[in-house]
Each structure stands twice: as structure tokens, then as C-alpha cells.
Scaffold this motif. Sequence first.
Motif, PDB file in Angstrom:
ATOM      1  N   ARG A  16       0.904  -1.268   0.065  1.00  0.00           N
ATOM      2  CA  ARG A  16       0.093  -0.141   0.102  1.00  0.00           C
ATOM      3  C   ARG A  16       0.968   1.049  -0.055  1.00  0.00           C
ATOM      4  O   ARG A  16       0.637   2.141  -0.698  1.00  0.00           O
ATOM      5  N   GLN A  58       2.302   1.696  -3.545  1.00  0.00           N
ATOM      6  CA  GLN A  58       1.294   2.221  -4.454  1.00  0.00           C
ATOM      7  C   GLN A  58       1.144   3.687  -4.309  1.00  0.00           C
ATOM      8  O   GLN A  58       1.068   4.662  -5.139  1.00  0.00           O
ATOM      9  N   HIS A  92       4.372   5.594  -5.282  1.00  0.00           N
ATOM     10  CA  HIS A  92       4.829   5.271  -6.752  1.00  0.00           C
ATOM     11  C   HIS A  92       6.406   4.630  -6.931  1.00  0.00           C
ATOM     12  O   HIS A  92       6.757   4.983  -7.687  1.00  0.00           O
ATOM     13  N   LYS A 144       7.467  -2.277  -4.348  1.00  0.00           N
ATOM     14  CA  LYS A 144       7.405  -2.993  -3.103  1.00  0.00           C
ATOM     15  C   LYS A 144       8.730  -3.422  -2.973  1.00  0.00           C
ATOM     16  O   LYS A 144       9.294  -3.332  -1.809  1.00  0.00           O
TER      17      LYS A 144
END
Length: 410
Positions: A19, A22, A25, A28
Motif C-alpha cells: 500500500r 502504491q 509510486h 514494493k
Amino acid sequence: MFGAELRRRRLAAGLTLARLAQAVHYSKGQLSKVETGRQRPTTELARLCDSVLDADGRLAELAVRAAPPPVAAVPSRREVMAVGATAVLALAPSGPRPELPDTSALPQPGQDLGGTLLETSQSLFTQYRRLGQISPPQAVLPALVAQTASLESLAAGSGPRTGKALLALCARHAEFAGWMAQEAGDDTAALSWTARAVKLAATSGDQDLASYALVRRALVTFYRGDASATVDLARGALVSRLPPRIRGLAAQREAQGHALAGEQDACLRALDQARLLLATSADDAAPGPLLGTTHLVDPVSMVTGWCLLDLGRPRQAAEMLDREVARIPANAVRTHVRYGVRRALAHAVAGDIDHACELTGKLLAGVGAVDSATVRLDLRRLARTLSRHRTHGEVRALAPRLTAALHDLP
């Protein structure tokens, strides 16, 4: 320390690694390496995480501590050349140059050195500034050097009143030469020309330019990434006796320094002060050429957009820069490129990759035309940001042109 603090704040906010990735940007995998200490955090990542996690600048501060010590760079040709006309002429590119204003019509010593000469000289200065918008700085500097020397000589052969007016204009030529030297990537020459401008202005009876020189010096430290020096220098020009325009420009620079340091509240306060002062200066305009940029309809809003990106709020920055860049006159190419690249960067950091690539593609011709060392910093940051999305179709299509543009720049 940075990785541990990032993980602690992420978990406290109830965010998974995916999360958070995201939201900022980044991938992960990149965030995982940062959290576990296998990869150093960038300043940009730290500011984005600061914004998302409401860390109040703590992560940006830790990122600065985590940065490796600077490596001494090999001096460039520009840095080792002597400051002055010889160095400036040596920097000029070979081949045809843009047409320079015709100075042959200037009166000579012994003739009437009154209003006609002053008006002609002011008109020439306007033309030099226009030329600086569409040409590499190396093409403008030789003419500025020559005209500064010419005006100083003419002032010596004039009466007291005309002589002071010519010296004041001479100081403005020297100040502009300092900006062109900085655009050419020569900070030493930039500071030297700024110091000369202060001396010329003082001789003409203008003590205010000495304070504006602090704003100019703060721009050099700003592009070097020195937030505290930028704030300190800008504050030096925020004294009540100075004209509102100089104080307004100083407040804008202070805001940029605070944004660089991740100090959001101090940045926004400085921007509010700048807006108030510049609004006042519009009703009390001084005679002669204006200090600072003249191509921005609302300079405070533009600088606000600039600052928001450094504060880790790229979406808001992009929205504000979209609006303000559209208001820049078409002939102000250098100004378009400067804020246009920052606008494209804001969209890229916000994750609008297609739009960022579209904007960048339209700017590349102008980037080559103005050859700006300061714009180059954001362009390289933009290239690094887009490289995180190298599998994206628009990024792949743009990459050869962007790489070529960066390769062609010094």
C-alpha cells in the motif's frame, strides 16, 4: 535508522508495504530494500513517505544523515577558468550565434550623454534579457561583458546625474551576467559578477542591490541543495527598509529553502509573506528594469507549485504548475523550459507517467536551445524517476530522445 523508522511509521499508519509503495509510486521491492537497510533512501522517497505518513520531516532528516559523504569531483573546465571576459568568451560555442543587439548607435564620450543614451542603453538591456530567453547563456555573456564595460566607461565621461543613471544600469547588466554565468554552470563567475553588480550599484547610490544580491546568492546555494544557507541568505534581505519587491523575492527564496529542508509550515508562511509583499510592490514600482523574473503572471503561485514537489506533495504541485505554466508567454523559452521540466517531474513523481512523457517530449527541443545548468538538475531527476518505469511503453519510446538530450548537455 531510516529503514527502522520508516517501518515503524508505516505499521503505525496501518499500511502494508504494498500500500505504501502504491502511494509513493515506488516498487514494493525497492521499499523492502530500504526498510531492511540494503538500499539507501533517496531524498525524494523520504519526502514522499514523510507526506504520506505525516512524519513532519523526520524521515527526510534521517535520509540526509544516511547519505554517503560527498566525493570530491574533478574540477570542470568551467570551474578552473578565470572569472572575467576571457573566461566567458572561451565558454562561447563555436559556429554561428544568435544575432545580438546592435550597439553601434550608442553615442560616444564627448557627445550629449543625457536621455538618449540612457534610453538606448535600457532598450538594449531589454533585448539582452529577451535574447537570454531563447539562447544558450554562452551566446549572451560576451555581449553583457562588453556592454557592462562600455557603460562604465561612458558613465565616467558623463555628468553626475547621467553618470549615476548609467552606473545603475551597468549594475543591472552585471547582475544579469551573474545569472547567465550560473545558467552556464559557473557558480564562481556567477558570484563574482553579482559582487561586481553590488559595487557598481553602490557607486551609483543604489544600496538596495546589495540586499538583492543575497537573494541571488541564495539561488546558488539552493541549486547546490544547501537549505539552511538558502534560508539564512534570503532572510538577510527581509529587512523593513528595503523595497517590497526585493523583500517579496527574498521571501520566495526563503520558502524554497524551507521546502528543500521539508519544513512545510515555515515554507507556507514565507509564501504568504511573499504574496503580500509582491502585491504591495505592484503599487510602488521603482523606475528602470524590474529585478527578478518578468515572465510569470503569478510568481508566488508558480513558486508554491515548485515547493510542493519538494515537500512531497507531487499531485498538488502538478495541478498548480499545470495552471501557471500555461500562462507563461510563448516567447519566454527559458522560463517555459525551467518550469515545464519541473511540471513534468511533478507528474512523474505523482505516477502520471504517460502525461509526464508527453510533456517531456515537447520540452526537449527547448532544453537544448537554452542549455541551462539549473534546468539540467531537474531533467536528470526526471530521467531517474522515469527510469523506475522503464518497462512502460511511453517511457521506452521517450528514452532514446531523453538520453540523447542529457548526453548533449555538458
